[in-house]
Design an enzyme around this catalytic site. Structure first.
Site, PDB file in Angstrom:
ATOM      1  N   ARG A  10      -1.334 -14.986   4.016  1.00  5.35           N
ATOM      2  CA  ARG A  10      -2.110 -14.313   5.073  1.00  5.35           C
ATOM      3  C   ARG A  10      -1.433 -14.474   6.439  1.00  5.35           C
ATOM      4  NH1 ARG A  10      -6.562 -10.814   3.985  1.00  5.35           N
ATOM      5  NH2 ARG A  10      -7.368 -11.414   6.019  1.00  5.35           N
TER       6      ARG A  10
ATOM      7  N   ARG B 247       2.691  -7.191   9.353  1.00  2.00           N
ATOM      8  CA  ARG B 247       1.970  -6.114  10.050  1.00  2.00           C
ATOM      9  C   ARG B 247       2.391  -6.028  11.521  1.00  2.00           C
ATOM     10  NH1 ARG B 247      -3.842  -7.606   7.323  1.00  2.00           N
ATOM     11  NH2 ARG B 247      -3.794  -6.192   5.525  1.00  2.00           N
TER      12      ARG B 247
ATOM     13  N   GLU C 222      -8.780 -11.063  -7.947  1.00  2.00           N
ATOM     14  CA  GLU C 222      -7.886  -9.912  -7.784  1.00  2.00           C
ATOM     15  C   GLU C 222      -6.763  -9.904  -8.830  1.00  2.00           C
ATOM     16  OE1 GLU C 222      -8.753  -9.304  -2.998  1.00  2.00           O
ATOM     17  OE2 GLU C 222      -6.878 -10.252  -3.613  1.00  2.00           O
TER      18      GLU C 222
ATOM     19  N   THR D  26      -5.584  -8.115  10.367  1.00  2.00           N
ATOM     20  CA  THR D  26      -5.935  -6.821   9.764  1.00  2.00           C
ATOM     21  C   THR D  26      -5.468  -5.678  10.656  1.00  2.00           C
ATOM     22  OG1 THR D  26      -7.854  -7.848   8.725  1.00  2.00           O
ATOM     23  CG2 THR D  26      -7.850  -5.430   8.879  1.00  2.00           C
TER      24      THR D  26
ATOM     25  N   TYR E 161     -12.095  -3.403  -3.629  1.00  2.00           N
ATOM     26  CA  TYR E 161     -12.667  -3.452  -2.276  1.00  2.00           C
ATOM     27  C   TYR E 161     -14.200  -3.463  -2.284  1.00  2.00           C
ATOM     28  CZ  TYR E 161      -8.097  -2.776   0.041  1.00  2.00           C
ATOM     29  OH  TYR E 161      -6.822  -2.933   0.526  1.00  2.00           O
TER      30      TYR E 161
ATOM     31  N   ASN F 247      -2.085  -0.158   7.391  1.00  2.00           N
ATOM     32  CA  ASN F 247      -1.536  -1.505   7.643  1.00  2.00           C
ATOM     33  C   ASN F 247      -0.701  -2.076   6.488  1.00  2.00           C
ATOM     34  OD1 ASN F 247      -3.596  -2.202   5.939  1.00  2.00           O
ATOM     35  ND2 ASN F 247      -4.637  -3.573   7.362  1.00  2.00           N
TER      36      ASN F 247
ATOM     37  N   PHE G 186     -15.599   2.810   7.062  1.00  5.82           N
ATOM     38  CA  PHE G 186     -14.228   3.214   6.733  1.00  5.82           C
ATOM     39  C   PHE G 186     -13.945   3.191   5.232  1.00  5.82           C
ATOM     40  CE2 PHE G 186     -14.123  -1.373   7.747  1.00  5.82           C
ATOM     41  CZ  PHE G 186     -13.568  -1.887   6.577  1.00  5.82           C
TER      42      PHE G 186
ATOM     43  N   HIS H 245      -1.790  -5.594   1.424  1.00  9.61           N
ATOM     44  CA  HIS H 245      -2.993  -6.378   1.149  1.00  9.61           C
ATOM     45  C   HIS H 245      -2.584  -7.790   0.746  1.00  9.61           C
ATOM     46  CE1 HIS H 245      -6.776  -7.731  -0.639  1.00  9.61           C
ATOM     47  NE2 HIS H 245      -6.032  -8.213  -1.608  1.00  9.61           N
TER      48      HIS H 245
ATOM     49  N   LYS I  22       0.838  -1.199   0.000  1.00 11.76           N
ATOM     50  CA  LYS I  22       0.000   0.000   0.000  1.00 11.76           C
ATOM     51  C   LYS I  22       0.881   1.260   0.000  1.00 11.76           C
ATOM     52  CE  LYS I  22      -3.806  -2.456   2.286  1.00 11.76           C
ATOM     53  NZ  LYS I  22      -4.696  -2.521   3.482  1.00 11.76           N
TER      54      LYS I  22
HETATM   55  P1  IDP Z   1      -7.517  -7.416   5.283  1.00 15.75           P
HETATM   56  O1  IDP Z   1      -6.726  -6.375   4.528  1.00 15.75           O
HETATM   57  O2  IDP Z   1      -6.752  -7.940   6.455  1.00 15.75           O
HETATM   58  O3  IDP Z   1      -8.043  -8.511   4.388  1.00 15.75           O
HETATM   59  P2  IDP Z   1     -10.230  -6.356   5.329  1.00 15.75           P
HETATM   60  O4  IDP Z   1     -11.234  -6.583   6.414  1.00 15.75           O
HETATM   61  O5  IDP Z   1     -10.440  -7.056   4.017  1.00 15.75           O
HETATM   62  O6  IDP Z   1      -8.773  -6.680   5.935  1.00 15.75           O
HETATM   63  O7  IDP Z   1     -10.159  -4.787   5.093  1.00 15.75           O
HETATM   64  C1  IDP Z   1      -9.469  -4.267   3.986  1.00 15.75           C
HETATM   65  C2  IDP Z   1      -8.663  -3.074   4.418  1.00 15.75           C
HETATM   66  O8  IDP Z   1      -9.562  -2.034   4.858  1.00 15.75           O
HETATM   67  C3  IDP Z   1      -7.744  -3.291   5.612  1.00 15.75           C
HETATM   68  O9  IDP Z   1      -6.511  -3.916   5.268  1.00 15.75           O
HETATM   69  C4  IDP Z   1      -7.543  -1.867   6.087  1.00 15.75           C
HETATM   70  O10 IDP Z   1      -6.631  -1.165   5.223  1.00 15.75           O
HETATM   71  C5  IDP Z   1      -8.943  -1.286   5.877  1.00 15.75           C
HETATM   72  N1  IDP Z   1      -9.750  -1.392   7.084  1.00 15.75           N
HETATM   73  C6  IDP Z   1     -10.419  -2.486   7.542  1.00 15.75           C
HETATM   74  N2  IDP Z   1     -11.045  -2.218   8.711  1.00 15.75           N
HETATM   75  C7  IDP Z   1     -10.778  -0.919   8.979  1.00 15.75           C
HETATM   76  C8  IDP Z   1     -11.126  -0.048  10.069  1.00 15.75           C
HETATM   77  O11 IDP Z   1     -11.846  -0.414  10.992  1.00 15.75           O
HETATM   78  N3  IDP Z   1     -10.649   1.220  10.001  1.00 15.75           N
HETATM   79  C9  IDP Z   1      -9.855   1.661   8.973  1.00 15.75           C
HETATM   80  N4  IDP Z   1      -9.493   0.884   7.956  1.00 15.75           N
HETATM   81  C10 IDP Z   1      -9.948  -0.398   7.949  1.00 15.75           C
HETATM   82 MG    MG Z   2      -9.479  -8.474   2.881  1.00 15.25          MG
END
Ligand code: IDP
Ligand code: MG
Length: 154
Positions: free
Chosen positions: A89, A106, A130, A95, A53, A116, A61, A119, A13
């Site tokens: 993963r 992370r 994807e 996350t 997404y 974070n 968010f 992805h 990212k």
């Molecule tokens: P992942 O990246 O671990 O698969 P997902 O739930 O798919 O997590 O969410 C995608 C991305 O959205 C996260 O990596 C993060 O950048 C962002 N995200 C998810 N939850 C939040 C939140 O509560 N606040 C801000 N950003 C979030």
């Molecule tokens: Mg995800």
């Protein structure tokens, strides 16, 4: 495709690029033994990010996430190997970086969920979707890594 040719979509990212840790993160996938199949350095469009997404569109968010992902260049990649999706993963961590164990990307390299740094596809089906979204078929490079026999017993 054999089990060793499972593919995952990994994307560094904008914060990973700006913080100068692209090499550190790629190093971990290389050191693990996974095979790099494709990589780009690009600004992602709003349209592409909204497709990527799409399953999160209703989350509070979401607008912030789309904005964050356009703050600078990203590094989309495809990595191949045995259990590449699941193991990828595990290498990422949770996350929320605060819940990610030391030793994960992370867990070691970032602090907040909204920054974070990386992805990774969450299933083989998602990975296929994807990879198709971010790469044209001819951008996936076919070659045999010289270390193959030293990474896999069979
Ligand atoms: P992942 O990246 O671990 O698969 P997902 O739930 O798919 O997590 O969410 C995608 C991305 O959205 C996260 O990596 C993060 O950048 C962002 N995200 C998810 N939850 C939040 C939140 O509560 N606040 C801000 N950003 C979030
Ligand atoms: Mg995800």
């Amino acid at each position: 495709m054999s089990a060793n040719t499972e593919r995952t979509f990994i994307m560094l990212k904008p914060d990973a690029v700006q913080r100068g840790i692209v090499g550190e993160i790629i190093r971990r996938f290389e050191a693990k033994g996974f095979k790099l199949v494709a990589m780009k350095f690009m600004m992602a469009s709003e349209d592409l990010l909204k497709k990527h997404y799409a399953d999160l569109a209703a989350r509070p968010f979401f607008p912030g996430l789309i904005k964050y992902m356009q703050m600078g260049p990203v590094v989309p990649m495809v990595w191949e190997g045995l259990n590449a999706v699941k193991t990828g993963r595990v290498m990422l961590g949770e996350t929320n970086p605060a819940e990610s164990k030391p030793g994960t990307i992370r867990g070691d390299l970032c602090i907040q969920t909204g920054r974070n740094i990386i992805h990774g596809s969450d299933s083989v089906e998602t990975a296929k979707r994807e990879i198709d979204l971010w790469f044209r078929p001819e951008e996936l490079v076919d070659y045999k890594p010289s270390q193959y026999e030293w990474v896999y017993e069979n």
